[in-house]
Every structure is written in C-alpha cells, then in structure tokens.
Write a protein that holds these residues in place. Structure first.
Motif, PDB file in Angstrom:
ATOM      1  N   GLN A   2      -4.578  -9.200  -2.419  1.00 13.86           N
ATOM      2  CA  GLN A   2      -4.635  -9.974  -1.179  1.00 13.86           C
ATOM      3  C   GLN A   2      -4.095  -9.169  -0.002  1.00 13.86           C
ATOM      4  O   GLN A   2      -4.645  -9.210   1.104  1.00 13.86           O
ATOM      5  CB  GLN A   2      -3.859 -11.282  -1.346  1.00 13.86           C
ATOM      6  N   PHE A   3      -3.011  -8.418  -0.232  1.00 11.52           N
ATOM      7  CA  PHE A   3      -2.430  -7.583   0.818  1.00 11.52           C
ATOM      8  C   PHE A   3      -3.436  -6.511   1.240  1.00 11.52           C
ATOM      9  O   PHE A   3      -3.654  -6.267   2.438  1.00 11.52           O
ATOM     10  CB  PHE A   3      -1.139  -6.945   0.303  1.00 11.52           C
ATOM     11  N   SER A   4      -4.056  -5.863   0.248  1.00  9.70           N
ATOM     12  CA  SER A   4      -5.028  -4.809   0.525  1.00  9.70           C
ATOM     13  C   SER A   4      -6.239  -5.368   1.267  1.00  9.70           C
ATOM     14  O   SER A   4      -6.720  -4.764   2.241  1.00  9.70           O
ATOM     15  CB  SER A   4      -5.468  -4.162  -0.795  1.00  9.70           C
ATOM     16  N   ARG A   5      -6.725  -6.509   0.843  1.00  8.15           N
ATOM     17  CA  ARG A   5      -7.898  -7.111   1.488  1.00  8.15           C
ATOM     18  C   ARG A   5      -7.597  -7.494   2.938  1.00  8.15           C
ATOM     19  O   ARG A   5      -8.421  -7.281   3.828  1.00  8.15           O
ATOM     20  CB  ARG A   5      -8.347  -8.343   0.700  1.00  8.15           C
ATOM     21  N   THR A   6      -6.397  -8.038   3.169  1.00  4.59           N
ATOM     22  CA  THR A   6      -6.006  -8.423   4.530  1.00  4.59           C
ATOM     23  C   THR A   6      -5.901  -7.190   5.428  1.00  4.59           C
ATOM     24  O   THR A   6      -6.385  -7.193   6.566  1.00  4.59           O
ATOM     25  CB  THR A   6      -4.667  -9.176   4.513  1.00  4.59           C
ATOM     26  N   ALA A   7      -5.269  -6.131   4.905  1.00  5.97           N
ATOM     27  CA  ALA A   7      -5.132  -4.898   5.690  1.00  5.97           C
ATOM     28  C   ALA A   7      -6.492  -4.312   6.031  1.00  5.97           C
ATOM     29  O   ALA A   7      -6.742  -3.894   7.173  1.00  5.97           O
ATOM     30  CB  ALA A   7      -4.298  -3.883   4.912  1.00  5.97           C
ATOM     31  N   TYR A   8      -7.389  -4.290   5.058  1.00  7.81           N
ATOM     32  CA  TYR A   8      -8.729  -3.750   5.293  1.00  7.81           C
ATOM     33  C   TYR A   8      -9.476  -4.588   6.332  1.00  7.81           C
ATOM     34  O   TYR A   8     -10.143  -4.044   7.225  1.00  7.81           O
ATOM     35  CB  TYR A   8      -9.512  -3.707   3.984  1.00  7.81           C
ATOM     36  N   VAL A  13      -6.636   1.596   7.398  1.00 12.20           N
ATOM     37  CA  VAL A  13      -7.058   2.436   6.288  1.00 12.20           C
ATOM     38  C   VAL A  13      -6.256   2.043   5.055  1.00 12.20           C
ATOM     39  O   VAL A  13      -5.022   2.027   5.097  1.00 12.20           O
ATOM     40  CB  VAL A  13      -6.853   3.926   6.624  1.00 12.20           C
ATOM     41  N   VAL A  14      -6.943   1.720   3.995  1.00 14.95           N
ATOM     42  CA  VAL A  14      -6.288   1.261   2.757  1.00 14.95           C
ATOM     43  C   VAL A  14      -6.762   2.157   1.623  1.00 14.95           C
ATOM     44  O   VAL A  14      -7.925   2.094   1.222  1.00 14.95           O
ATOM     45  CB  VAL A  14      -6.630  -0.219   2.454  1.00 14.95           C
TER      46      VAL A  14
END
Length: 237
Positions: A2-8, A13-14
């Motif tokens: 969820q953190f990665s998806r939100t950042a993207y 850049v993830v």
C-alpha cells in the motif's frame, strides 16, 4: 504494498514498485510465468481445498516441499517425507490459504542468489543451508544464528547459465531490484523463486563491490527521477 502503491501514484520513484511486490508475493503466478517461458523449476502442483483429495501429489515422489503462495524468508514452507506428514501439513496450511504450492524437493549444499537491478546483474551470492537443516533459515533452531553461511563472489565468476537464467526470470517481473534464487544441479539450472526487496547486508551482498553496489542503486534512482522529470516536461509542453 500500500505504501509503495501510494508513493507511485504520487509520482515518486519507487524501486520496490507495487506490481513487482504483487508478482513476487504470488508463487503461483511466478510458477505459471516461468513455465510459460520455459524456465526450469522444481516439478510443481497447485492444490486447493476442493481438489487436493482428488490429486495425487506423491506422483512427484517424497520428500515434497509445501509452500503458502505468499511465503517468504523460509516461513510458511514445510518439507514432508510421507503421506501422513503431507496430510498434516496441508491441514495446517489450508487454514492460512485456499491454495498450497507443492514442489519436488531438490537437495543442494547451497542456493545461488543473483541480485538484478535494471535488468543487469548486481551481485552474486551462495547461500548455504543452515546446519543440519534443509533450508537457509532454520526457524525452529534455538541457536542465535539460525541461518547458514554465505559466500559472495564476482558476477563474472558465476556460471553463465545461472546468470542468463536469473536475468530471464527477473525480466518476467519488471526492471526493478530483485533477488533470484536458483539451484544448479548436474549442469541444469532451476529457478526456486524471484524476490522483490532482496537482502543487501553489510559484509554479505556488498562483500565484492563494497560502496559501488550502493552507488549503482543510487544511480538507478537518479536515472529514474530524471526520466520521470523529462516525461513530465514533455507532457506539459
């Protein structure tokens, strides 16, 4: 995830991107993708709660390795040596998942771990099995050090077949940072799994490249930032 998806979604850049997390967290997806692309893996069956009594996984011959589809760090993975152990393990695992991955057991002294970044090899390690155990980690051990020794070697000293197989396998996931686990048995290379967010520990994975390993990762991040910036500028014109 969820953190990665939100950042993207926010345009950041993830390097452990959300689609890589999804693909690497699903061993059933991995097995299908590897099989479709003719990459060797241990012989595998997928059992469900509804079909496992009608299927004969011992066609693979004991011992067998059972895995939760989202298992990691050797957790959610069990080895069984007979039908009684198989039934007991399936009963436990089906409490946690509707599907269980059943694979033939391929014993080896060590597993290869090839680090891949931007679809190029980054590091190469041999991870040896924990003492008197069949896995790299022995979570049942009472010893403080419950993992096997490791050996990091220059990428150019790794057998070509191992590197080529690792690159092909990682390309099925994406272009991020991955750790591909493989075994080489009698000249044949088998992919065990592809990991997102692989370990990079001081004194282990960086033992050969030292600071240059981290420099390469940072350069990759900078390149991705520049690409995103150029795309944004082009769209705004």
């Amino acid at each position: 995830y969820q953190f990665s998806r939100t950042a993207y979604a926010e345009g950041l850049v993830v390097i452990d991107d959300p689609w890589s997390i999804l693909r690497c967290s699903n061993k059933i997806f991995q097995n299908e993708r590897l099989k479709q692309n003719k990459i060797k893996t241990p012989a595998t069956l997928i059992l469900s709660k509804s079909n496992y009594k009608k299927t004969n996984p011992v066609d693979l011959r004991f011992p067998l390795v059972l895995k939760q589809p989202d298992s990691a760090f050797s957790l959610g993975v069990e080895k069984v040596n007979n039908r009684e152990q198989l039934n007991a393990s399936l009963k436990r695992l089906f409490r946690l998942s509707d599907l269980v991955v059943v694979q033939e057991f391929i014993p080896s002294e060590f597993d290869w771990r090839i680090g891949i970044l931007d679809q190029a090899p980054l590091f190469a390690c041999k991870y040896y099995m924990a003492k008197d155990h069949w896995q790299i980690y022995n979570w049942a051990s009472t010893n403080q050090q419950n993992w096997g020794k490791s050996e990091t070697i220059p990428v150019e000293d790794v057998p070509d077949a191992v590197i080529k197989t690792a690159l092909k396998a990682a390309s099925l996931i994406g272009d991020g940072l991955y750790g591909v686990d493989l075994k080489m048995i009698n000249g044949e290379v088998y992919v065990i799994e592809i990991n997102d967010n692989p370990n990079i520990d001081e004194g282990i994975e960086d033992a050969v490249m030292k600071d240059e390993l981290y420099n390469r990762i940072m350069r990759s991040l900078i390149n991705r930032i520049e690409i995103n910036r150029n795309i944004a500028q082009f769209i705004s014109k």
